[in-house]
Motif scaffolding. Structure first.
Motif, PDB file in Angstrom:
ATOM      1  N   PRO A 129       0.802  -1.226   0.000  1.00 48.45           N
ATOM      2  CA  PRO A 129       0.000   0.000   0.000  1.00 48.45           C
ATOM      3  C   PRO A 129       0.833   1.273   0.000  1.00 48.45           C
ATOM      4  O   PRO A 129       0.374   2.324  -0.474  1.00 48.45           O
ATOM      5  N   VAL A 130       2.054   1.214   0.523  1.00 50.02           N
ATOM      6  CA  VAL A 130       2.926   2.389   0.502  1.00 50.02           C
ATOM      7  C   VAL A 130       3.338   2.712  -0.934  1.00 50.02           C
ATOM      8  O   VAL A 130       3.270   3.867  -1.375  1.00 50.02           O
ATOM      9  N   VAL A 131       3.758   1.700  -1.676  1.00 45.68           N
ATOM     10  CA  VAL A 131       4.137   1.927  -3.074  1.00 45.68           C
ATOM     11  C   VAL A 131       2.918   2.340  -3.896  1.00 45.68           C
ATOM     12  O   VAL A 131       3.022   3.199  -4.791  1.00 45.68           O
ATOM     13  N   ALA A 132       1.753   1.782  -3.578  1.00 47.63           N
ATOM     14  CA  ALA A 132       0.531   2.206  -4.254  1.00 47.63           C
ATOM     15  C   ALA A 132       0.237   3.681  -3.982  1.00 47.63           C
ATOM     16  O   ALA A 132      -0.246   4.406  -4.864  1.00 47.63           O
ATOM     17  N   GLU A 133       0.545   4.145  -2.775  1.00 53.29           N
ATOM     18  CA  GLU A 133       0.357   5.554  -2.445  1.00 53.29           C
ATOM     19  C   GLU A 133       1.324   6.438  -3.246  1.00 53.29           C
ATOM     20  O   GLU A 133       0.943   7.507  -3.732  1.00 53.29           O
ATOM     21  N   LEU A 134       2.553   5.977  -3.401  1.00 48.98           N
ATOM     22  CA  LEU A 134       3.512   6.721  -4.229  1.00 48.98           C
ATOM     23  C   LEU A 134       3.027   6.799  -5.672  1.00 48.98           C
ATOM     24  O   LEU A 134       3.160   7.839  -6.325  1.00 48.98           O
ATOM     25  N   ALA A 135       2.476   5.705  -6.168  1.00 49.22           N
ATOM     26  CA  ALA A 135       1.946   5.705  -7.529  1.00 49.22           C
ATOM     27  C   ALA A 135       0.737   6.626  -7.647  1.00 49.22           C
ATOM     28  O   ALA A 135       0.558   7.309  -8.669  1.00 49.22           O
ATOM     29  N   ARG A 136      -0.083   6.668  -6.611  1.00 50.32           N
ATOM     30  CA  ARG A 136      -1.292   7.499  -6.647  1.00 50.32           C
ATOM     31  C   ARG A 136      -0.969   8.969  -6.885  1.00 50.32           C
ATOM     32  O   ARG A 136      -1.665   9.668  -7.640  1.00 50.32           O
ATOM     33  N   VAL A 137       0.087   9.452  -6.233  1.00 50.15           N
ATOM     34  CA  VAL A 137       0.381  10.892  -6.303  1.00 50.15           C
ATOM     35  C   VAL A 137       1.134  11.275  -7.568  1.00 50.15           C
ATOM     36  O   VAL A 137       1.334  12.467  -7.825  1.00 50.15           O
ATOM     37  N   LEU A 138       1.550  10.300  -8.373  1.00 50.28           N
ATOM     38  CA  LEU A 138       2.238  10.599  -9.627  1.00 50.28           C
ATOM     39  C   LEU A 138       1.238  10.936 -10.730  1.00 50.28           C
ATOM     40  O   LEU A 138       0.228  10.253 -10.904  1.00 50.28           O
ATOM     41  N   ALA A 139       1.554  11.954 -11.491  1.00 57.13           N
ATOM     42  CA  ALA A 139       0.786  12.255 -12.696  1.00 57.13           C
ATOM     43  C   ALA A 139       1.132  11.245 -13.780  1.00 57.13           C
ATOM     44  O   ALA A 139       2.199  10.618 -13.746  1.00 57.13           O
ATOM     45  N   PRO A 140       0.255  11.055 -14.772  1.00 57.92           N
ATOM     46  CA  PRO A 140       0.628  10.201 -15.902  1.00 57.92           C
ATOM     47  C   PRO A 140       1.944  10.677 -16.528  1.00 57.92           C
ATOM     48  O   PRO A 140       2.125  11.865 -16.779  1.00 57.92           O
ATOM     49  N   GLY A 141       2.847   9.746 -16.733  1.00 55.52           N
ATOM     50  CA  GLY A 141       4.172  10.079 -17.222  1.00 55.52           C
ATOM     51  C   GLY A 141       5.156  10.429 -16.125  1.00 55.52           C
ATOM     52  O   GLY A 141       6.354  10.584 -16.389  1.00 55.52           O
ATOM     53  N   GLY A 142       4.678  10.552 -14.884  1.00 52.19           N
ATOM     54  CA  GLY A 142       5.547  10.878 -13.763  1.00 52.19           C
ATOM     55  C   GLY A 142       6.436   9.707 -13.373  1.00 52.19           C
ATOM     56  O   GLY A 142       6.136   8.547 -13.672  1.00 52.19           O
ATOM     57  N   ARG A 143       7.524  10.012 -12.689  1.00 51.92           N
ATOM     58  CA  ARG A 143       8.518   8.981 -12.378  1.00 51.92           C
ATOM     59  C   ARG A 143       8.786   8.863 -10.888  1.00 51.92           C
ATOM     60  O   ARG A 143       8.816   9.865 -10.168  1.00 51.92           O
ATOM     61  N   LEU A 144       9.005   7.622 -10.474  1.00 47.38           N
ATOM     62  CA  LEU A 144       9.386   7.292  -9.106  1.00 47.38           C
ATOM     63  C   LEU A 144      10.808   6.749  -9.115  1.00 47.38           C
ATOM     64  O   LEU A 144      11.129   5.840  -9.888  1.00 47.38           O
ATOM     65  N   LEU A 145      11.663   7.313  -8.260  1.00 45.76           N
ATOM     66  CA  LEU A 145      13.018   6.803  -8.082  1.00 45.76           C
ATOM     67  C   LEU A 145      13.180   6.350  -6.647  1.00 45.76           C
ATOM     68  O   LEU A 145      12.904   7.116  -5.715  1.00 45.76           O
ATOM     69  N   THR A 146      13.610   5.114  -6.467  1.00 46.61           N
ATOM     70  CA  THR A 146      13.863   4.577  -5.134  1.00 46.61           C
ATOM     71  C   THR A 146      15.324   4.172  -5.015  1.00 46.61           C
ATOM     72  O   THR A 146      15.970   3.804  -6.001  1.00 46.61           O
ATOM     73  N   GLY A 147      15.837   4.226  -3.788  1.00 47.51           N
ATOM     74  CA  GLY A 147      17.161   3.708  -3.473  1.00 47.51           C
ATOM     75  C   GLY A 147      17.055   2.855  -2.219  1.00 47.51           C
ATOM     76  O   GLY A 147      16.285   3.192  -1.309  1.00 47.51           O
ATOM     77  N   PHE A 148      17.826   1.760  -2.157  1.00 44.30           N
ATOM     78  CA  PHE A 148      17.717   0.865  -1.009  1.00 44.30           C
ATOM     79  C   PHE A 148      18.922  -0.064  -0.968  1.00 44.30           C
ATOM     80  O   PHE A 148      19.651  -0.220  -1.951  1.00 44.30           O
ATOM     81  N   GLN A 149      19.118  -0.695   0.190  1.00 43.17           N
ATOM     82  CA  GLN A 149      20.167  -1.699   0.353  1.00 43.17           C
ATOM     83  C   GLN A 149      19.651  -3.048  -0.132  1.00 43.17           C
ATOM     84  O   GLN A 149      18.490  -3.398   0.070  1.00 43.17           O
ATOM     85  N   VAL A 150      20.536  -3.815  -0.774  1.00 46.84           N
ATOM     86  CA  VAL A 150      20.143  -5.099  -1.338  1.00 46.84           C
ATOM     87  C   VAL A 150      20.305  -6.208  -0.303  1.00 46.84           C
ATOM     88  O   VAL A 150      21.331  -6.305   0.384  1.00 46.84           O
ATOM     89  N   GLY A 151      19.291  -7.060  -0.194  1.00 44.61           N
ATOM     90  CA  GLY A 151      19.350  -8.203   0.707  1.00 44.61           C
ATOM     91  C   GLY A 151      17.964  -8.684   1.047  1.00 44.61           C
ATOM     92  O   GLY A 151      16.968  -8.252   0.449  1.00 44.61           O
ATOM     93  N   ASP A 152      17.889  -9.574   2.039  1.00 42.70           N
ATOM     94  CA  ASP A 152      16.610 -10.155   2.452  1.00 42.70           C
ATOM     95  C   ASP A 152      16.350 -10.021   3.947  1.00 42.70           C
ATOM     96  O   ASP A 152      15.304 -10.436   4.423  1.00 42.70           O
TER      97      ASP A 152
END
Length: 214
Positions: A129-152
């Protein structure tokens, strides 16, 4: 509604370390060519098509950098202490207290959203739901950039930036983050995984860029 424990712990921890965090990381971007390259690409793609939210902005170091690249950018952070630090460091920019899970931003209100290491304190099961919220606020054609540490794994952090704290941080797999973006209706345009840069990084780091169709 009772606030989840992980949210309370995250806010309290970042309030505690806000000033020392801001000071220690103030010039980190100068030593991070990969970060600058990815942020520069994001800035070039978004351009002047609309406002950009630095969501989980901390003390505003990347908000200020994106503003220097010509973006109309503002910051949002869960921690009032971090927002205070950001306002002091960048008095010409707007910073607000808020949650990535419930952003006070209209549907389609952003041309770009930056979630730079700001998804890592949410349990992976709670991220859709958090990523869905990020998508909600983007306009069509808008971009999301994320950064994170790799692992499990989940890491329990009890000390940071000279302070005793209590919070969890989760390392994430790029495929998992990509699946979250696709499930939220985004198209993954690029992903980059790089080796860690000492002394701050212990594991590979990832960037993922996604676009809202339209």
């Amino acid at each position: 509604m009772t606030e989840p424990v992980f949210v309370t712990e995250t806010r309290t921890a970042y309030d505690t370390v806000a000033d020392s965090y801001a000071e220690e990381l103030r010039e980190l971007l100068d030593a991070s060519p990969w970060d600058r390259a990815v942020l520069g690409t994001f800035a070039e793609l978004v351009g002047k098509t609309g406002p950009v939210g630095d969501l989980g902005c901390g003390p505003g170091r990347l908000t200020g950098y994106l503003a220097s690249l010509g973006l109309d950018v503002f910051g949002v952070d869960l921690s009032p202490g971090m927002v205070d630090a950001a306002r002091r460091a960048h008095p010409g920019l707007r910073f607000e207290v808020g949650s990535l899970a419930a952003l006070d931003i209209a549907d389609g209100g952003l041309a770009g959203a930056l979630a730079w290491y700001s998804l890592i304190h949410t349990p992976p099961a709670n991220l859709p739901p958090v990523v869905a919220e990020l998508a909600r606020v983007l306009a069509p054609g808008g971009r999301l950039l994320t950064g994170f540490q790799v692992g499990d794994e989940r890491r329990r952090i009890t000390h940071g930036y000279g302070h005793d704290v209590t919070l969890d941080a989760y390392r994430l797999q790029p495929d998992f983050v990509a699946e979250l973006c696709v499930a939220a209706g985004l198209v993954v345009e690029a992903r980059v995984v790089r080796e860690p840069q000492p002394p701050y990084e212990k594991v590979p780091q990832a960037y993922l860029l996604a676009r809202k169709p339209g």
